[in-house]
Structure formats: C-alpha cells, structure tokens
Design a protein around this motif. Sequence first.
Motif, PDB file in Angstrom:
ATOM      1  N   TYR A  12      29.869  41.884  37.016  1.00 20.53           N
ATOM      2  CA  TYR A  12      30.824  42.858  38.179  1.00 20.53           C
ATOM      3  C   TYR A  12      30.123  43.635  39.483  1.00 20.53           C
ATOM      4  CZ  TYR A  12      34.326  46.026  39.956  1.00 20.53           C
ATOM      5  OH  TYR A  12      35.173  46.770  40.962  1.00 20.53           O
ATOM      6  N   TYR A  13      28.637  43.628  39.265  1.00 22.20           N
ATOM      7  CA  TYR A  13      28.067  44.395  40.318  1.00 22.20           C
ATOM      8  C   TYR A  13      27.014  43.432  41.209  1.00 22.20           C
ATOM      9  CZ  TYR A  13      29.231  48.396  37.368  1.00 22.20           C
ATOM     10  OH  TYR A  13      29.798  49.232  36.907  1.00 22.20           O
ATOM     11  N   SER A  14      27.400  42.193  40.944  1.00 26.93           N
ATOM     12  CA  SER A  14      26.691  40.918  41.942  1.00 26.93           C
ATOM     13  C   SER A  14      27.469  41.136  43.208  1.00 26.93           C
ATOM     14  CB  SER A  14      26.948  39.783  41.104  1.00 26.93           C
ATOM     15  OG  SER A  14      26.647  38.645  42.142  1.00 26.93           O
ATOM     16  N   SER A  15      26.917  40.928  44.293  1.00 22.32           N
ATOM     17  CA  SER A  15      27.555  40.814  45.599  1.00 22.32           C
ATOM     18  C   SER A  15      28.248  39.397  45.656  1.00 22.32           C
ATOM     19  CB  SER A  15      26.354  40.651  46.550  1.00 22.32           C
ATOM     20  OG  SER A  15      25.704  39.731  46.498  1.00 22.32           O
ATOM     21  N   TRP A  16      28.061  38.588  44.822  1.00 23.43           N
ATOM     22  CA  TRP A  16      28.691  37.298  44.960  1.00 23.43           C
ATOM     23  C   TRP A  16      29.994  37.214  43.811  1.00 23.43           C
ATOM     24  CZ3 TRP A  16      28.503  33.354  47.937  1.00 23.43           C
ATOM     25  CH2 TRP A  16      27.427  33.304  48.884  1.00 23.43           C
ATOM     26  N   TYR A  17      30.085  38.334  43.136  1.00 23.23           N
ATOM     27  CA  TYR A  17      31.045  38.529  42.068  1.00 23.23           C
ATOM     28  C   TYR A  17      32.338  37.986  42.598  1.00 23.23           C
ATOM     29  CZ  TYR A  17      34.098  40.080  38.451  1.00 23.23           C
ATOM     30  OH  TYR A  17      35.075  40.127  37.056  1.00 23.23           O
ATOM     31  N   ARG A  18      32.934  38.346  43.849  1.00 23.10           N
ATOM     32  CA  ARG A  18      34.073  38.112  44.331  1.00 23.10           C
ATOM     33  C   ARG A  18      33.996  36.942  45.394  1.00 23.10           C
ATOM     34  NH1 ARG A  18      37.243  41.633  41.922  1.00 23.10           N
ATOM     35  NH2 ARG A  18      37.066  43.752  42.306  1.00 23.10           N
ATOM     36  N   ARG A  19      32.836  37.027  45.991  1.00 18.94           N
ATOM     37  CA  ARG A  19      32.672  35.942  47.116  1.00 18.94           C
ATOM     38  C   ARG A  19      32.534  34.366  46.447  1.00 18.94           C
ATOM     39  NH1 ARG A  19      28.364  38.895  50.416  1.00 18.94           N
ATOM     40  NH2 ARG A  19      26.920  37.192  49.609  1.00 18.94           N
ATOM     41  N   ALA A  20      31.990  34.144  45.441  1.00 19.16           N
ATOM     42  CA  ALA A  20      31.598  32.894  44.712  1.00 19.16           C
ATOM     43  C   ALA A  20      33.002  32.298  44.516  1.00 19.16           C
ATOM     44  CB  ALA A  20      30.702  32.807  43.563  1.00 19.16           C
ATOM     45  N   PRO A  21      33.870  32.951  43.538  1.00 22.32           N
ATOM     46  CA  PRO A  21      35.247  32.500  43.354  1.00 22.32           C
ATOM     47  C   PRO A  21      36.095  32.252  44.593  1.00 22.32           C
ATOM     48  CG  PRO A  21      34.570  34.279  41.878  1.00 22.32           C
ATOM     49  CD  PRO A  21      33.602  34.408  42.884  1.00 22.32           C
ATOM     50  N   LEU A  36      29.494  26.802  37.281  1.00 21.79           N
ATOM     51  CA  LEU A  36      28.537  27.206  36.331  1.00 21.79           C
ATOM     52  C   LEU A  36      27.860  28.364  36.636  1.00 21.79           C
ATOM     53  CD1 LEU A  36      26.868  23.754  35.046  1.00 21.79           C
ATOM     54  CD2 LEU A  36      28.466  25.244  33.965  1.00 21.79           C
ATOM     55  N   TRP A  37      27.655  28.572  37.647  1.00 17.13           N
ATOM     56  CA  TRP A  37      26.690  29.930  38.259  1.00 17.13           C
ATOM     57  C   TRP A  37      27.653  31.053  38.259  1.00 17.13           C
ATOM     58  CZ3 TRP A  37      27.182  32.182  43.352  1.00 17.13           C
ATOM     59  CH2 TRP A  37      25.869  33.168  43.553  1.00 17.13           C
ATOM     60  N   MET A  38      28.653  31.002  38.792  1.00 14.09           N
ATOM     61  CA  MET A  38      29.649  32.100  39.126  1.00 14.09           C
ATOM     62  C   MET A  38      30.190  32.604  37.857  1.00 14.09           C
ATOM     63  SD  MET A  38      33.152  30.601  40.940  1.00 14.09           S
ATOM     64  CE  MET A  38      34.496  30.066  39.938  1.00 14.09           C
ATOM     65  N   VAL A  39      30.252  31.804  36.603  1.00 18.45           N
ATOM     66  CA  VAL A  39      30.956  32.573  35.412  1.00 18.45           C
ATOM     67  C   VAL A  39      30.034  33.277  34.816  1.00 18.45           C
ATOM     68  CG1 VAL A  39      32.703  30.794  35.085  1.00 18.45           C
ATOM     69  CG2 VAL A  39      30.188  30.422  33.969  1.00 18.45           C
TER      70      VAL A  39
END
Length: 184
Positions: free
Chosen positions: A40-49, A33-36
Amino acid sequence: MQWRNSARRYGLISILLHWGVALAVFGLFGLGLWMVGLDYYSSWYRRAPELHKGIGILLLLAMLLRLLWRLASPPPAALASYSALTRRGAALVHGLLYLGLFVLMLSGYLISTADGRAIEVFGWFSVPATLSGVDGQEDLAGVVHRWLAWGLVGLAALHALAALKHHFIDRDATLSRMLGRERD
C-alpha cells in the motif's frame, strides 16, 4: 514495404499490429506480476494498476483493429511445404490466442469495473462500467484473468518456438514473412 498483405507475405500494418500486440501482452504480463506484489505504501500502488488498465484497453482496441484488418487484408496463404497437421495446428493456436486475448481483456474489464467505476484511459477517454455489482465478480474474474494470462503467455511462447523451428530447422519463410523480409 507494402501496407497490405499480399499472397506471399504480410504487409506493414499486419506486422506492426502483430509485434505491437506481442509487446503489449508480454509487457502487461510482467507489469501484472510486479504490481500484485506492491504494498500500500509503494508509490506505484495506484499508478501501476492504472497503467495496466489503460494499456489493456488500448490492446483491446488494437485487437479489434487487427480483426478488422484481417477482413480488409487477408493474411497470406500457408506455405505449400506445411503438412495438413501443421496447418490445423497453426489455425488452432492462432484461434486460441485470439479467443484467449479477448476473454483475458473481458476478465480484466470485469475486475476493474466490479465496483461500478469506469476505467480511465490516460485521461483520453473512459470506458464505463456496464456490468458490476455481481457477487464475487472481482474474485471470479481475477482467477480467470490470472490463469488465462499464464496460459496465453505459455501459448505465445510455444507460438514463438514454432516460428523459430520453422526458421532455423525447416528453413522456410514463416518467420521472415512476419519480419517483412519475404519478397513477392
């Protein structure tokens, strides 16, 4: 505490698998829920998935282990106080939880591998893409994944409420057995 299930209660391995799967499912749901909502500029954009995928693959392995463990160490029999309807309802809900989790994980795999890339699991190993490039694969699997996740969390909540009802209203050993407190 015993490792294996007995005729009256669950053993340590079943208890750890049960609560570990429950924690992973609700954790993955919250993470999803959080990651969707990340931009794009979030530091978690790639790490969370990547975290979501890695934990999802480990959950798949835990569920496979759980099925094998059920064969090696069958669960205790239902309590004698259960009505036929309660027994059938419990069997149905457990079956739906197992089936739903496997379909959920399959849909997540199909989302993640739609572009032909393997899923990397924390740098430990990778799961290859075996089915990819199907038109609309990621979108269709995404719809299934989203709705099934909501359905399973609802069903798991119902499962938890039933356990609490057994514990506080019926005052039987249903919840105590899964907490390792029922003695042989």
